[in-house]
Scaffold this motif. Structure first.
Motif: not given
Length: 475
Positions: A217, A243-244, A246-247, A250-251, A257-258
């Protein structure tokens, strides 16, 4: 309604931003040199180029010089600074921004050696034709000027580029850990965005598998501060990228999870309180605190006063203090570990909210619109209702911050509530500055600072000061 930010607060914020953007470089940010208190001068030695520093400094001016009309013209610039612990957004009262890049003797000596190597038969004190030095064309001029050009266009960029690459790359030696050994494992990562730092990821440790995902990232490791950061994400522009990031984490199963937003309801305050309380156990476990440790405002409700009594044992230099709300007696440092009475803590929080609602952006309103995170809104609240609801959030550890005329309550840099003036509420009267260019402002302009009469008076002050300067210089 316009809030004006004094030059001293702008200079403090500018130094903070420069230090964060260019770590390791010592900046001198001073005001009042040149055109007076409305000017700021930034000075540093070696390090980044002047254009890079100016890109951060110049947008913090509130006006620019119009050489054609020989006057300063106001800009639409706004800055957010910290005043008495609060973030305030307003128009900077800064008319001139001086950027002074100094070159050290060491760099000058290296540039002189390179100049002599390229011009073995010439003297630095004489004029000389143009030549190429490490891919940069040095135009014809006096030799001393060409030496300075070599320093600024060849040596300093090379040195600064090497310093940034060395600071960004994680250390490979075992004596210098690439990541903090005492940090949390991957699932405990703390991903935040602030205006001063941008997107920052804390809580990593060596071997937790987070480094590849963070580098993917485009995050970089800050060896001095001990966290990962994403360059170019300071300010409002970086919030969209949060947000990008964090996603992506999470992936990679590095973040949980949110949370799912509730279906609705009017109890927005209860939702915000539940959101803070839900995260409180994890915070206490990380900090290693027991149930007897500090809570809420970290004992901020204590209002201590000196008793004049020495402690009964130990060194005689320490004196006892007493809390006016709960009556406890202890050394001043020991109050950090003592809990105040619950009622006193709540009253202290309500008093803080009262002061916040008296801020110039909310002053005079009888109703407010409060928007809570994870709840549908906004909700219209009277002043009494707002004091009670926001006071509960402060007791639970929320931190007030100001942003563009909006009061925000944050918990671990995540917004849980925001407050604005309800539509139709009258704006509080704004007072004009006490002085303009060190000239006292007449009372008739205090109520209408931006009116035609006041603008004409300010033009007259500009003209009088310009005439005085020319008369003193004999022009």
């Amino acid at each position: 309604m316009t809030t004006y930010i004094d030059a001293r607060h702008v200079s403090a914020e500018l130094k903070r931003r420069l230090t964060a953007e260019f770590p390791g470089v010592k900046f001198s940010v001073r005001r009042g040199r040149g055109t007076g208190s409305a000017s700021i001068d930034v000075t540093w030695t070696d390090g980044p180029a002047a254009r890079d520093v100016a890109a951060i400094a110049n947008p913090m001016r509130g006006s620019t010089w119009n050489g054609y009309d020989e006057r300063y013209e106001s800009t639409a610039t706004e800055v957010t600074v910290t005043i008495d612990g609060e973030r305030v957004t307003g128009k900077p009262v800064v008319e001139h921004m001086g950027v002074h890049h100094e070159v050290s003797d060491e760099v000058r000596a290296e540039a002189r050696a390179m100049w002599l190597a390229a011009n073995p038969d010439e003297e630095p004190e004489m004029t000389n034709g143009g030549f190429t030095c490490e891919g940069e064309f040095i135009g014809g001029s006096w030799g001393v000027n060409q030496i300075l050009d070599i320093a600024e266009r060849v040596i300093l960029p090379r040195r600064w580029r090497a310093a940034r690459e060395a600071a960004a790359a994680p250390a490979s030696k075992s004596t210098v850990p690439a990541e903090p050994a005492t940090a949390l494992p991957g699932p405990g990562l703390d991903v935040t965005h602030t205006e001063g730092e941008g997107i920052v990821v804390r809580g990593t440790r060596r071997g937790d598998g987070s480094a590849p995902a963070l580098r993917a990232q485009e995050l970089k490791w800050h060896r001095k501060e001990g966290y990962w950061y994403l360059p170019g994400t300071r300010g409002a522009a970086g919030a969209a990228r949060l947000g990008v990031v964090r996603e992506a984490l999470r992936a990679a199963e590095l973040l949980p999870a949110a949370p799912t937003a509730p279906s609705g309801g009017s109890e927005g305050a209860a939702t915000a309180v539940a959101q803070i309380e839900e995260s409180a156990p994890a915070v206490e476990e990380v900090a290693g605190e027991s149930d007897e440790g500090p809570r809420g405002l970290e004992c901020g409700a204590h209002r201590v006063t000196g008793t004049g009594e020495r402690q009964p044992h130990g060194a005689g230099a320490a004196y006892l203090f007493r809390c006016l709300t709960c009556g406890q007696r202890a050394l001043l440092a020991d109050f950090d570990g003592l809990k105040c009475a619950k009622e006193a803590e709540a009253e202290h929080a309500r008093a803080r909210v009262d002061r916040l609602l008296d801020h110039v952006t909310l002053r005079g309103a009888s109703t407010y619109l409060i928007t809570y995170a994870l709840a549908k809104g906004p909700f219209r609240r009277t002043r009494g209702e707002a004091v009670e609801e926001l006071g509960r959030l402060l007791v639970l550890g929320a931190t007030p911050r100001w942003h563009a005329g909006e009061l925000r309550l944050l918990h671990h840099d995540c917004r849980v509530a925001s407050v604005i003036r309800a539509p139709g509420e009258p704006l509080a009267a704004r007072t004009a500055p006490q002085a303009y260019r060190c000239v006292p402002v007449p009372e008739e302009f205090a109520a209408d600072w931006d009116g035609a009469a006041c603008l004409a008076w300010r033009d007259g002050v500009d003209a009088a000061l310009t005439y005085a300067v020319l008369a003193q210089s004999g022009g």
